[in-house]
Design an enzyme around this catalytic site. Structure first.
Site, short mmCIF file in Angstrom:
data_model
loop_
_atom_site.label_atom_id
_atom_site.label_comp_id
_atom_site.label_asym_id
_atom_site.label_seq_id
_atom_site.Cartn_x
_atom_site.Cartn_y
_atom_site.Cartn_z
N ASP A 294 0.86 -1.17 0.00
CA ASP A 294 0.00 0.00 0.00
C ASP A 294 0.91 1.24 0.00
O ASP A 294 2.10 1.16 0.31
CB ASP A 294 -0.93 0.01 1.21
CG ASP A 294 -2.11 0.95 0.99
OD1 ASP A 294 -2.05 1.78 0.07
OD2 ASP A 294 -3.09 0.87 1.76
C1 BGC Z 1 -4.91 3.38 0.19
C2 BGC Z 1 -5.03 2.45 -1.00
C3 BGC Z 1 -4.89 3.23 -2.26
C4 BGC Z 1 -3.55 3.95 -2.24
C5 BGC Z 1 -3.28 4.78 -3.47
C6 BGC Z 1 -3.66 4.22 0.13
O1 BGC Z 1 -3.66 5.19 1.14
O2 BGC Z 1 -4.94 2.65 1.39
O3 BGC Z 1 -6.26 1.79 -0.96
O4 BGC Z 1 -4.98 2.38 -3.36
O5 BGC Z 1 -3.52 4.82 -1.12
O6 BGC Z 1 -4.10 5.89 -3.49
#
Ligand code: BGC
Length: 822
Positions: free
Chosen positions: A250
């Site tokens: 993530d």
């Molecule tokens: C989120 C993800 C997301 C990523 C990119 C993160 O903070 O938890 O679900 O895909 O950011 O935006």
């Protein structure tokens, strides 16, 4: 019908989706260690590195689950900066309520087409974490409290996305279901719960759709960060389930790049800072990390790039009008009619007047804040749609509350009550304002804003013929529910949610949704509530399997609206349930008849109950379901298949799924409490069963939790000494730390303010929480390398009272850097 169909090829062009492994390996073999390491994290927020030497471009990955959030330029993570217009479909909670795999595949394909039109190679979704507690801030982005529903619907969506030659990304793997301290929290969960509740959905989705990628959760799982977890990423995901795609972190979630490489975590996102490159190279040079491990993860990254490029459709376009219509159909299918005394559908032809109350009817809340926030191509609001639909009928409107905060005033309430009193029917739009539920923080309680509750009660007093329409991404407490003539859960309905609600109100479409989550009477009823969101460092799943209906039905604590519940405008009978097959291979057949005078749909649900279990098991568990659409008077046979897994539980002693001999009940129903047929079957099994610990109540005591875990309950990590996983909030525990904290918060606020739209309190609140709860290591990872990780390390050493160490480490780094460049 019960098990996902294994995908045989996920794209329109199956040949080109199977890049030969040796292509990627050959390319990687031609790269230097430095070049390989550079591939292991992104180029910027949304792109992977290109492999220029062989002409492979920098492919793009981007959010999100229910719409495309493609930011222009290199972007800046969570939504600062506008993205290109894209169709905003209902969020996952609504999509799950459709219980309709075909529809999800259709939506997935639409998402895939929009990705192709925008040259996006991988869509970051769907999210399928289990909704452990209704207060989870991102519940709107997840499907269900049940793993079979989550896994099967996620698989359906992925099949749709990938049918267009675009990769999907299952997230957030695993046991990631709270926002509070999400980047450091250690989820302590016993193996049985982990397997039966948390992992099963991912397993079904992996095997039912062969996703191109999986994203790790920010959290730790039983003491190890998900991105560093070899057991999770290699033994379970790849070796046991057969996942053959790429694992990425993530955003900002990488903890230890060396451990992650060994664990099988391929790609660190986002990029832009090279934060860990030197550490990886040094680890290889010191002999601590085998270069072959780098080759493996680098090859998987190259494989993804080849796959994306091979499937790119440079001339692709998306029919945004058609997608809007699909979003409207989906939103009606996601709408759950929770209660109805017969007032709905509204008799459009004979209605004298309607009072529409509530600002959401004009300024709809149609999605949640955070990384999934889409800039819609259009936005339908209910009030204009109702005016258009009802033509000459008199419609009065009263706002009732302030849309952003949910607060009201006496004059707003009086105006609304007067409008309601003077109308044939009042329709009140209430729910959760954006600032109540978002990525980045959890809800503190399940109540509606006090202003909304006050308004509803005044309107109900003024006119009992009141329909309440809810807009929210997760369950709320509804103490007045019995007084409403009808109650419609519209969830976060996407860009066409406003017109879809009107379709349902006037009966142009059926309310197609059934709850994929239980609505408790009170949040405090729930077993998970005692340990949600836990303490800042650790959350203990002492409720084990007792989440959602597994809790309500086992502990005998009724929900206000149970899992699977939802009414329609017609009626169905489920008759003649029979079962054929032997042992655990069974097929349950039931005849479904539409006994009403309208076309409609129902969801046939098959639960299994282990009657004679020697180990604790939930009172029942959903194992199969089918959405059935029938014309008036029409009947059809439905077949639901069960296999060994439907009867099995995870035996911690054996380390495998086992089936215990004895009687089982197969329960056919239309909700977890509305069971129409019970069929008893006897199952013979040779499996040995290890005794499993029981608890005296729904929340395990220390001793019971110790027995469930198989080891003592871990002591939460101490705040000091500081390290890379010290959060910005932790810094407040020393005076020098407080000074650093102030600096970080000030800088964070500056950047947030610069990018957040005027009045967007939800995003502002989310950023505040995210920054305050972020571990120090994530600051360079999210900030494109600023401040550098070395500065963070030096600050940590200094705060720990070891400035000498800071100097020594900085000197070592400078030497390593000089070696590399010279
Ligand atoms: C989120 C993800 C997301 C990523 C990119 C993160 O903070 O938890 O679900 O895909 O950011 O935006």
């Amino acid at each position: 019908m019960s098990e996902p169909t294994p995908a045989t090829g996920n794209t329109g062009n199956p040949e080109s989706t199977s890049p030969r492994d040796d292509d990627a390996s050959t390319i990687v073999a031609g790269l230097s260690l430095e070049q390989k390491v550079r591939l292991l994290s992104g180029r910027d927020h949304w792109h992977l590195e290109a492999v220029a030497s062989v002409g492979l471009p920098a492919i793009m990955v981007t959010d999100g689950p229910h719409g495309l959030r493609k930011q222009a330029g290199s972007g800046d993570h969570l939504g600062l900066g506008e993205s290109v217009p894209a169709t905003c479909f209902p969020t996952a909670v609504g999509l799950a309520a459709t219980f309709d795999e075909d529809l999800l595949t259709e939506i997935g394909a639409a998402l895939g087409r929009e990705c192709q039109a925008e040259d996006v190679g991988v869509l970051l979704g769907p999210g399928l974490n289990i909704k452990r507690h209704p207060a989870g801030g991102r519940n709107f982005e997840y499907f269900s409290e049940d793993p079979v529903v989550s896994g099967r619907l996620a698989a359906a969506l992925v099949r749709g996305v990938q049918s267009q030659g675009v990769g999907a990304c299952l997230k957030h793997f695993a046991a990631n279901h709270q926002e509070t301290f999400r980047m450091v929290i250690d989820t302590i969960v016993d193996q049985r719960t982990l397997r039966e509740l948390e992992l099963t959905g991912f397993e079904l989705a992996v095997q039912g759709s062969r996703p191109w990628s999986v994203m790790t959760g920010y959290n730790q799982l039983n003491g190890t960060f998900c991105s560093d977890d070899h057991w999770l990423l290699t033994e379970v995901l790849r070796d046991s389930w057969g996942f053959d795609g790429l694992v990425m972190t993530d955003w900002g979630g990488m903890n230890d790049r060396v451990a992650a490489t060994r664990a099988g975590c391929d790609l660190e996102m986002p990029g832009g800072g090279d934060a860990f490159d030197a550490e990886l190279i040094a680890a290889v040079r010191r002999g601590e990390l085998d270069e072959a491990a780098i080759d493996v993860v680098a090859a998987r990254i190259v494989e993804l790039i080849i796959r994306v490029r091979a499937n790119a459709r440079p001339d692709a376009t998306a029919d945004l009008d058609a997608h809007h219509d699909l979003a409207r159909r989906a939103a009606a299918d996601a709408t759950v009619l929770l209660a109805n005394d017969g007032i709905l559908p509204l008799a459009a032809d004979t209605l004298g007047s309607v009072a529409v109350i509530g600002s959401f009817a004009v300024s709809p809340r149609f999605q949640g804040a955070g990384s999934s926030q889409v800039r819609p191509t259009r936005l339908d609001a209910a009030l204009p749609a109702l005016r258009e639909r009802l033509g000459a009928t008199r419609i009065d409107y009263a706002p009732g509350y302030e849309v952003a905060t949910g607060t009201t005033t006496s004059s707003l309430v009086t105006e609304a009550a007067a409008a309601a009193a003077g109308a044939d029917v009042a329709v009140v739009f209430v729910g959760l304002p954006a600032s109540y539920e978002s990525e980045g923080f959890d809800r503190q309680h399940l109540e509606l804003p006090a202003g909304h509750t006050r308004l509803i009660e005044a309107v109900l007093d003024a006119n009992p013929r009141t329909v309440v329409v809810l807009t929210n991404g997760a369950p709320v407490e509804l103490p007045w529910a019995d007084r409403a003539a009808a109650l419609l859960e519209g969830y976060l309905g996407g860009q066409a949610g406003g017109s879809a609600i009107v379709d349902v109100l006037v009966g142009d479409r059926e309310p197609g949704g059934r709850l994929a989550e239980s609505f408790p009477v009170r949040g405090s009823d729930l077993a998970a509530d005692a340990n949600f969101p836990g303490h800042p460092k650790q959350v203990e799943h002492r409720e084990g399997l007792l989440v959602g209906y597994r809790f309500h039905d086992t502990a005998g604590v009724p929900a206000r609206f149970p899992f699977g519940h939802g009414l329609g405008y017609t009626s169905f009978e489920l008759t003649g349930a029979t079962c054929r097959g032997e042992g655990t291979d069974r097929t349950v057949s039931v005849e479904v008849v539409n006994t009403g005078d309208r076309a409609g749909a129902t969801v046939v649900q098959l639960y299994v109950r282990d009657v004679e279990a020697s180990v604790p098991r939930p009172a029942k568990e959903l194992k199969a379901f089918a959405k059935v659409r029938l014309d008036p008077g029409e009947r059809t046979g439905v077949e639901l298949d069960l296999d060994r897994r439907a009867f099995a539980f995870w035996d911690v002693g054996v380390g495998d799924w086992v089936v215990e001999s004895g009687a089982f009940e197969l329960l056919v129903g239309t909700s977890s409490t509305d069971i129409h047929h019970r069929i008893e079957v006897a199952v013979e099994s040779d499996d040995a069963v290890t005794p499993a610990p029981a608890t005296t109540g729904p929340i395990a005591t220390d001793a019971e939790f110790t027995a469930m875990l198989g080891h003592p309950v871990p002591v939460p990590r101490a705040v000091q000494p500081f390290d890379r996983n010290t959060t910005v909030a932790d810094l407040a525990t020393t005076s020098a730390g407080r000074r650093l904290q102030t600096l970080i918060l000030r800088e964070g606020a500056k950047r947030t303010d610069a990018g957040t739209a005027e009045g967007d309190d939800a995003t502002r609140r989310m950023f505040e929480a995210v920054i305050r709860q972020a571990p120090l290591r994530s600051l360079p990872l999210l900030g494109g390398g600023t401040p550098p990780l070395s500065a963070i390390d030096a600050a940590i050493d200094t705060l720990n009272g070891e400035p000498g160490l800071a100097v020594r480490r900085t000197a070592e780094r400078l030497r390593a850097w000089a070696d590399r460049s010279g």
